[in-house]
Design an enzyme around this catalytic site. Structure first.
Site, PDB file in Angstrom:
ATOM      1  N   TYR A   1      25.035  68.304  43.738  1.00 17.64           N
ATOM      2  CA  TYR A   1      24.864  67.595  42.469  1.00 17.64           C
ATOM      3  C   TYR A   1      23.467  66.974  42.377  1.00 17.64           C
ATOM      4  O   TYR A   1      22.871  66.916  41.299  1.00 17.64           O
ATOM      5  CB  TYR A   1      25.936  66.524  42.312  1.00 17.64           C
ATOM      6  CG  TYR A   1      27.205  67.020  41.668  1.00 17.64           C
ATOM      7  CD1 TYR A   1      27.723  66.417  40.518  1.00 17.64           C
ATOM      8  CD2 TYR A   1      27.911  68.101  42.196  1.00 17.64           C
ATOM      9  CE1 TYR A   1      28.890  66.880  39.923  1.00 17.64           C
ATOM     10  CE2 TYR A   1      29.075  68.572  41.613  1.00 17.64           C
ATOM     11  CZ  TYR A   1      29.564  67.954  40.477  1.00 17.64           C
ATOM     12  OH  TYR A   1      30.712  68.417  39.888  1.00 17.64           O
TER      13      TYR A   1
ATOM     14  N   TYR B   1      22.988  62.145  37.408  1.00 17.34           N
ATOM     15  CA  TYR B   1      22.765  62.893  38.649  1.00 17.34           C
ATOM     16  C   TYR B   1      21.291  63.138  38.951  1.00 17.34           C
ATOM     17  O   TYR B   1      20.950  63.445  40.097  1.00 17.34           O
ATOM     18  CB  TYR B   1      23.570  64.198  38.619  1.00 17.34           C
ATOM     19  CG  TYR B   1      25.049  63.898  38.656  1.00 17.34           C
ATOM     20  CD1 TYR B   1      25.636  63.400  39.810  1.00 17.34           C
ATOM     21  CD2 TYR B   1      25.842  64.023  37.526  1.00 17.34           C
ATOM     22  CE1 TYR B   1      26.985  63.068  39.848  1.00 17.34           C
ATOM     23  CE2 TYR B   1      27.187  63.687  37.548  1.00 17.34           C
ATOM     24  CZ  TYR B   1      27.751  63.217  38.712  1.00 17.34           C
ATOM     25  OH  TYR B   1      29.074  62.866  38.742  1.00 17.34           O
TER      26      TYR B   1
ATOM     27  N   GLU C   1      33.258  74.748  45.194  1.00 14.08           N
ATOM     28  CA  GLU C   1      32.502  74.076  44.130  1.00 14.08           C
ATOM     29  C   GLU C   1      32.297  75.022  42.946  1.00 14.08           C
ATOM     30  O   GLU C   1      32.467  74.627  41.782  1.00 14.08           O
ATOM     31  CB  GLU C   1      31.144  73.595  44.652  1.00 14.08           C
ATOM     32  CG  GLU C   1      31.192  72.336  45.497  1.00 14.08           C
ATOM     33  CD  GLU C   1      31.310  71.072  44.642  1.00 14.08           C
ATOM     34  OE1 GLU C   1      31.508  71.183  43.419  1.00 14.08           O
ATOM     35  OE2 GLU C   1      31.207  69.986  45.229  1.00 14.08           O
TER      36      GLU C   1
ATOM     37  N   ASP D   1      37.303  66.272  37.331  1.00 12.53           N
ATOM     38  CA  ASP D   1      36.355  65.712  38.293  1.00 12.53           C
ATOM     39  C   ASP D   1      36.728  64.278  38.655  1.00 12.53           C
ATOM     40  O   ASP D   1      36.502  63.840  39.786  1.00 12.53           O
ATOM     41  CB  ASP D   1      34.930  65.770  37.732  1.00 12.53           C
ATOM     42  CG  ASP D   1      33.882  65.678  38.823  1.00 12.53           C
ATOM     43  OD1 ASP D   1      34.091  66.292  39.896  1.00 12.53           O
ATOM     44  OD2 ASP D   1      32.860  65.004  38.630  1.00 12.53           O
TER      45      ASP D   1
ATOM     46  N   CYS E   1      29.011  68.794  47.844  1.00 14.83           N
ATOM     47  CA  CYS E   1      29.233  68.028  46.624  1.00 14.83           C
ATOM     48  C   CYS E   1      28.055  67.084  46.365  1.00 14.83           C
ATOM     49  O   CYS E   1      27.410  67.145  45.323  1.00 14.83           O
ATOM     50  CB  CYS E   1      30.539  67.246  46.727  1.00 14.83           C
ATOM     51  SG  CYS E   1      30.919  66.277  45.245  1.00 14.83           S
TER      52      CYS E   1
END
Length: 220
Positions: free
Chosen positions: A138, A166, A209, A44, A134
């Site tokens: 998240y 997050y 993803e 990541d 993304c």
């Protein structure tokens, strides 16, 4: 309905496979193997390097000062996220040098180069549709994993720091800003004729993803 919500509804199966992946559920209940998380952390970080380039490309693709400022905000959020990753990596025994020296794996390359290719060949709206799964995915995952706030997660939870990032105010506000910018771009540049192409981009990014999560699980 906002452009983002329309895209989510049109690509519901791919979106749900991403935000409700087994990797995500393992993060939530703490059952995710440590080897899977370590692999994910490294990949990541490499992923975010390429996404930072994509956000810089968004500034280049912008035709107004407001769009340039929005692109700068997205780039800043990515750079902050990279700092978090390095700190978490260190807690898992991974130095910055080790992380940066690691090769990108297949799913990392596939996703990031897809986004960069969309950015190079399309306009700003195309690029934002490729990027938005993304950021907003998240943000949604963060809310799902900490519905009662991070303080409700036990201190010994192995992924508490990740969930805190997050689900936290800073990332959630970055998501709100990204959502608003996409909808603004949609009002200016989207059309009914163009919508199927935007759905195809969104669907592909959501699948990639999910593949990125799967890559982490396979490492374990």
């Amino acid at each position: 309905m906002s452009l983002f919500e329309r895209l989510k509804a049109s690509a519901a199966d791919d979106w749900n496979a991403y935000v409700d992946h087994a990797f995500v559920r393992g993060l939530g209940d703490g059952s995710l193997p440590g080897a899977a998380f370590r692999n994910y952390l490294v990949q990541d970080y490499l992923f975010l390097i390429q996404f930072a380039r994509a956000h810089a490309l968004a500034a280049y693709k912008s035709r107004t000062l407001a769009d340039m400022q929005a692109a700068r905000g997205g780039l800043g959020a990515i750079l902050d996220e990279m700092g978090l990753h390095l700190r978490v990596c260190e807690r898992w025994g991974l130095s910055a040098g080790e992380v940066e020296a690691t090769e990108e794996q297949q799913a990392t390359v596939a996703y990031t180069r897809f986004v960069l290719d969309i950015g190079m060949s399309g306009d700003l709206l195309d690029l934002q549709v490729a990027l938005i799964p993304c950021t907003l995915g998240y943000a949604e995952i963060g809310r799902r994993l900490a519905p009662d706030g991070v303080d409700a997660i036990p201190a010994g939870h192995p992924y508490r720091d990740w969930i805190a990032e997050y689900s936290g105010e800073a990332f959630q506000q970055a998501g709100v800003a990204a959502h608003a910018w996409l909808d603004d771009l949609g009002r200016r540049y989207a059309s009914d004729n163009r919508y199927p192409e935007l759905v195809a981009i969104f669907r592909k990014a959501s699948r990639l993803e999910a593949d990125f999560w799967e890559q982490g699980l396979e490492a374990a």
